[in-house]
Design a protein around this motif. Sequence first.
Motif, PDB file in Angstrom:
ATOM      1  N   GLU A 193       0.828  -1.205   0.000  1.00 26.66           N
ATOM      2  CA  GLU A 193       0.000   0.000   0.000  1.00 26.66           C
ATOM      3  C   GLU A 193       0.867   1.262   0.000  1.00 26.66           C
ATOM      4  O   GLU A 193       0.584   2.223  -0.721  1.00 26.66           O
ATOM      5  N   ILE A 194       1.934   1.248   0.768  1.00 27.21           N
ATOM      6  CA  ILE A 194       2.833   2.404   0.817  1.00 27.21           C
ATOM      7  C   ILE A 194       3.461   2.658  -0.550  1.00 27.21           C
ATOM      8  O   ILE A 194       3.484   3.792  -1.030  1.00 27.21           O
ATOM      9  N   THR A 195       3.960   1.602  -1.212  1.00 24.82           N
ATOM     10  CA  THR A 195       4.587   1.810  -2.523  1.00 24.82           C
ATOM     11  C   THR A 195       3.561   2.225  -3.573  1.00 24.82           C
ATOM     12  O   THR A 195       3.862   3.054  -4.433  1.00 24.82           O
ATOM     13  N   GLU A 196       2.350   1.693  -3.482  1.00 25.51           N
ATOM     14  CA  GLU A 196       1.306   2.076  -4.441  1.00 25.51           C
ATOM     15  C   GLU A 196       0.934   3.550  -4.278  1.00 25.51           C
ATOM     16  O   GLU A 196       0.846   4.294  -5.263  1.00 25.51           O
ATOM     17  N   ILE A 197       0.737   3.983  -3.051  1.00 27.91           N
ATOM     18  CA  ILE A 197       0.403   5.390  -2.792  1.00 27.91           C
ATOM     19  C   ILE A 197       1.576   6.291  -3.180  1.00 27.91           C
ATOM     20  O   ILE A 197       1.387   7.363  -3.759  1.00 27.91           O
ATOM     21  N   LEU A 198       2.777   5.842  -2.886  1.00 23.64           N
ATOM     22  CA  LEU A 198       3.972   6.597  -3.251  1.00 23.64           C
ATOM     23  C   LEU A 198       4.045   6.790  -4.761  1.00 23.64           C
ATOM     24  O   LEU A 198       4.262   7.907  -5.247  1.00 23.64           O
ATOM     25  N   GLN A 199       3.837   5.704  -5.519  1.00 30.20           N
ATOM     26  CA  GLN A 199       3.856   5.794  -6.982  1.00 30.20           C
ATOM     27  C   GLN A 199       2.834   6.795  -7.503  1.00 30.20           C
ATOM     28  O   GLN A 199       3.159   7.667  -8.312  1.00 30.20           O
ATOM     29  N   THR A 200       1.603   6.648  -7.047  1.00 30.68           N
ATOM     30  CA  THR A 200       0.508   7.504  -7.511  1.00 30.68           C
ATOM     31  C   THR A 200       0.768   8.962  -7.156  1.00 30.68           C
ATOM     32  O   THR A 200       0.609   9.855  -7.995  1.00 30.68           O
ATOM     33  N   SER A 201       1.190   9.199  -5.933  1.00 29.19           N
ATOM     34  CA  SER A 201       1.395  10.568  -5.458  1.00 29.19           C
ATOM     35  C   SER A 201       2.579  11.247  -6.133  1.00 29.19           C
ATOM     36  O   SER A 201       2.501  12.421  -6.505  1.00 29.19           O
ATOM     37  N   VAL A 202       3.688  10.513  -6.281  1.00 27.82           N
ATOM     38  CA  VAL A 202       4.870  11.097  -6.928  1.00 27.82           C
ATOM     39  C   VAL A 202       4.567  11.406  -8.399  1.00 27.82           C
ATOM     40  O   VAL A 202       4.985  12.438  -8.918  1.00 27.82           O
ATOM     41  N   LYS A 203       3.819  10.529  -9.037  1.00 29.09           N
ATOM     42  CA  LYS A 203       3.444  10.779 -10.435  1.00 29.09           C
ATOM     43  C   LYS A 203       2.577  12.039 -10.531  1.00 29.09           C
ATOM     44  O   LYS A 203       2.777  12.871 -11.416  1.00 29.09           O
ATOM     45  N   ARG A 204       1.662  12.192  -9.595  1.00 31.51           N
ATOM     46  CA  ARG A 204       0.743  13.330  -9.632  1.00 31.51           C
ATOM     47  C   ARG A 204       1.418  14.639  -9.224  1.00 31.51           C
ATOM     48  O   ARG A 204       1.282  15.658  -9.892  1.00 31.51           O
ATOM     49  N   PHE A 205       2.143  14.618  -8.098  1.00 32.60           N
ATOM     50  CA  PHE A 205       2.677  15.864  -7.539  1.00 32.60           C
ATOM     51  C   PHE A 205       4.091  16.209  -8.017  1.00 32.60           C
ATOM     52  O   PHE A 205       4.449  17.373  -8.076  1.00 32.60           O
ATOM     53  N   CYS A 206       4.887  15.190  -8.310  1.00 33.38           N
ATOM     54  CA  CYS A 206       6.289  15.418  -8.701  1.00 33.38           C
ATOM     55  C   CYS A 206       6.530  15.204 -10.185  1.00 33.38           C
ATOM     56  O   CYS A 206       7.635  15.420 -10.669  1.00 33.38           O
ATOM     57  N   LYS A 207       5.506  14.711 -10.881  1.00 33.42           N
ATOM     58  CA  LYS A 207       5.617  14.437 -12.323  1.00 33.42           C
ATOM     59  C   LYS A 207       6.754  13.461 -12.633  1.00 33.42           C
ATOM     60  O   LYS A 207       7.460  13.595 -13.623  1.00 33.42           O
ATOM     61  N   ARG A 208       6.934  12.461 -11.743  1.00 36.40           N
ATOM     62  CA  ARG A 208       7.966  11.429 -11.917  1.00 36.40           C
ATOM     63  C   ARG A 208       7.275  10.073 -11.913  1.00 36.40           C
ATOM     64  O   ARG A 208       6.419   9.809 -11.082  1.00 36.40           O
ATOM     65  N   ASP A 209       7.674   9.214 -12.836  1.00 37.25           N
ATOM     66  CA  ASP A 209       7.101   7.886 -12.954  1.00 37.25           C
ATOM     67  C   ASP A 209       7.942   6.893 -12.165  1.00 37.25           C
ATOM     68  O   ASP A 209       9.136   6.733 -12.437  1.00 37.25           O
ATOM     69  N   LEU A 210       7.338   6.230 -11.192  1.00 36.98           N
ATOM     70  CA  LEU A 210       8.047   5.246 -10.366  1.00 36.98           C
ATOM     71  C   LEU A 210       7.531   3.835 -10.646  1.00 36.98           C
ATOM     72  O   LEU A 210       7.484   3.001  -9.744  1.00 36.98           O
ATOM     73  N   ASP A 211       7.196   3.543 -11.894  1.00 35.90           N
ATOM     74  CA  ASP A 211       6.650   2.231 -12.257  1.00 35.90           C
ATOM     75  C   ASP A 211       7.616   1.092 -11.935  1.00 35.90           C
ATOM     76  O   ASP A 211       7.189  -0.049 -11.772  1.00 35.90           O
ATOM     77  N   TYR A 212       8.896   1.381 -11.822  1.00 36.59           N
ATOM     78  CA  TYR A 212       9.872   0.345 -11.487  1.00 36.59           C
ATOM     79  C   TYR A 212       9.618  -0.252 -10.099  1.00 36.59           C
ATOM     80  O   TYR A 212      10.114  -1.328  -9.793  1.00 36.59           O
ATOM     81  N   LEU A 213       8.823   0.406  -9.272  1.00 34.23           N
ATOM     82  CA  LEU A 213       8.488  -0.152  -7.965  1.00 34.23           C
ATOM     83  C   LEU A 213       7.607  -1.400  -8.096  1.00 34.23           C
ATOM     84  O   LEU A 213       7.556  -2.222  -7.201  1.00 34.23           O
ATOM     85  N   ASP A 214       6.931  -1.536  -9.240  1.00 36.76           N
ATOM     86  CA  ASP A 214       6.042  -2.690  -9.472  1.00 36.76           C
ATOM     87  C   ASP A 214       6.790  -4.020  -9.469  1.00 36.76           C
ATOM     88  O   ASP A 214       6.203  -5.039  -9.152  1.00 36.76           O
ATOM     89  N   VAL A 215       8.050  -4.025  -9.833  1.00 38.81           N
ATOM     90  CA  VAL A 215       8.789  -5.288  -9.944  1.00 38.81           C
ATOM     91  C   VAL A 215       9.332  -5.787  -8.611  1.00 38.81           C
ATOM     92  O   VAL A 215       9.810  -6.912  -8.514  1.00 38.81           O
ATOM     93  N   LEU A 216       9.244  -4.960  -7.575  1.00 33.37           N
ATOM     94  CA  LEU A 216       9.764  -5.366  -6.264  1.00 33.37           C
ATOM     95  C   LEU A 216       8.839  -6.383  -5.616  1.00 33.37           C
ATOM     96  O   LEU A 216       7.623  -6.304  -5.735  1.00 33.37           O
ATOM     97  N   LYS A 217       9.427  -7.322  -4.896  1.00 30.86           N
ATOM     98  CA  LYS A 217       8.638  -8.361  -4.214  1.00 30.86           C
ATOM     99  C   LYS A 217       8.501  -8.058  -2.753  1.00 30.86           C
ATOM    100  O   LYS A 217       9.218  -7.410  -2.141  1.00 30.86           O
TER     101      LYS A 217
END
Length: 136
Positions: A112-136
């Motif tokens: 949940e933390i990484t999902e919210i982090l991804q969504t928020s950083v994409k929205r507010f920082c205009k940075r794509d953190l899709d690489y977090l999806d591959v982490l286990k």
Amino acid sequence: MAGIHFQFGDFKQLLRLNIGIADRLDENRAESFTVLYCDFSEIEDETINRALKKILRTSDTIANYKKDYFFVLPYTDKYGADIVKKLFDKFFKKFLNTFLISYPADGESAEEITEILQTSVKRFCKRDLDYLDVLK
């Protein structure tokens, strides 16, 4: 002082470890730790390393993917993490692109933390953190 650096592939495990420690030791479930995301893309590696040594505590942990840095700051609420962010801003003499997320206030699990982090950083920082999806 300096934080402890972990391989990026261990980031979710690092979150799980901090969640486990917080659940065991923090009965009131306050903001047990905060993750500070920083975009250091315009900063040289040696300058980053000097800042990490000067600013972070030995209890803080670091994981980075290229120039995207994630700091897990135990027993630190968003106010405290914002102070760390401002210390980086001052050290680098520039306003950094950052985002803060606290456990358990903003997320109850590493996923949940990484999902919210991804969504928020994409929205507010205009940075794509899709690489977090591959982490286990």
